[in-house]
Design a protein around this motif. Sequence first.
Motif, mmCIF file in Angstrom:
data_model
loop_
_atom_site.group_PDB
_atom_site.id
_atom_site.type_symbol
_atom_site.label_atom_id
_atom_site.label_comp_id
_atom_site.label_asym_id
_atom_site.label_seq_id
_atom_site.Cartn_x
_atom_site.Cartn_y
_atom_site.Cartn_z
ATOM 1 N N ALA A 115 78.323 68.584 -39.043
ATOM 2 C CA ALA A 115 76.752 68.671 -39.362
ATOM 3 C C ALA A 115 76.269 67.515 -38.426
ATOM 4 C CB ALA A 115 76.355 68.305 -40.722
ATOM 5 N N GLU A 130 71.469 69.304 -29.612
ATOM 6 C CA GLU A 130 71.917 70.588 -30.308
ATOM 7 C C GLU A 130 72.766 71.419 -29.379
ATOM 8 O OE1 GLU A 130 68.105 72.360 -30.509
ATOM 9 O OE2 GLU A 130 67.528 71.518 -32.481
ATOM 10 N N ASP A 145 79.441 75.352 -39.186
ATOM 11 C CA ASP A 145 78.376 74.704 -38.947
ATOM 12 C C ASP A 145 77.641 74.337 -40.096
ATOM 13 O OD1 ASP A 145 75.804 73.698 -38.051
ATOM 14 O OD2 ASP A 145 75.150 75.198 -36.867
ATOM 15 N N CYS A 146 77.499 73.148 -40.745
ATOM 16 C CA CYS A 146 76.707 72.924 -41.955
ATOM 17 C C CYS A 146 75.197 72.565 -41.815
ATOM 18 C CB CYS A 146 77.670 71.859 -42.732
ATOM 19 S SG CYS A 146 79.195 72.403 -43.552
ATOM 20 N N GLY A 147 74.776 72.406 -40.504
ATOM 21 C CA GLY A 147 73.454 72.002 -40.440
ATOM 22 C C GLY A 147 73.180 70.969 -39.404
ATOM 23 N N PHE A 149 69.911 68.271 -39.019
ATOM 24 C CA PHE A 149 68.883 67.837 -39.769
ATOM 25 C C PHE A 149 68.187 66.807 -38.687
ATOM 26 C CE2 PHE A 149 72.249 68.987 -42.674
ATOM 27 C CZ PHE A 149 71.521 69.601 -43.820
ATOM 28 N N PHE A 168 72.179 67.481 -49.605
ATOM 29 C CA PHE A 168 73.113 68.081 -49.007
ATOM 30 C C PHE A 168 74.177 67.450 -49.282
ATOM 31 C CE2 PHE A 168 75.173 67.626 -44.542
ATOM 32 C CZ PHE A 168 75.706 68.948 -44.451
#
Length: 172
Positions: A115, A130, A145-147, A149, A168
């Motif tokens: 993440a 990104e 892929d956990c994100g 933020f 999260f």
Amino acid sequence: MKILVLQGSARKKGHTATLTQAFVEGAKEAGHEVTVMNVANMDIHGCTGCEYCHTEGGGQCIQDDDMQQIYPLYDSADMIVIASPIYYGSFSGQMHCAIHRTYAIGKPASCKKMAMILDSGSSGVYAASERIYHGFLQGWYGVEDCGIFEYAGSSASSSQNLDELRQFGKSL
């Protein structure tokens, strides 16, 4: 789960540190083992591309600096979280050095998830980080892929955003 957070801001009470701490609180509350390495305050040199690590070094970088503390944690983490302010359209310079130096060990042996937590003084400046995350870190490693933020402006570490990261961390 063992979680390694690479935190790339030198500002100990800045937005990145505050956002990271909220994530850590949530993850620890869920019973995870979390280690935060503040790479911005460590002595980590940039990769020289000498290839020692892939020739006679056998996966060991020739440079003897604080990255030696990170390598075993990076290799044994079940999850890696990159937390960095955005300076001039990308990670902090210190974060870039740490990421580049992982070239010596290649893919981390235990990592299954990643993440990223980013903040900046303005919105719309996250594209380069990104691309690095999706293409190299998360993509090449082949992990979940956990994100990402992303938080911008003076309200980056608002109570709502801190709550989001705590939740999260708890959800993992």
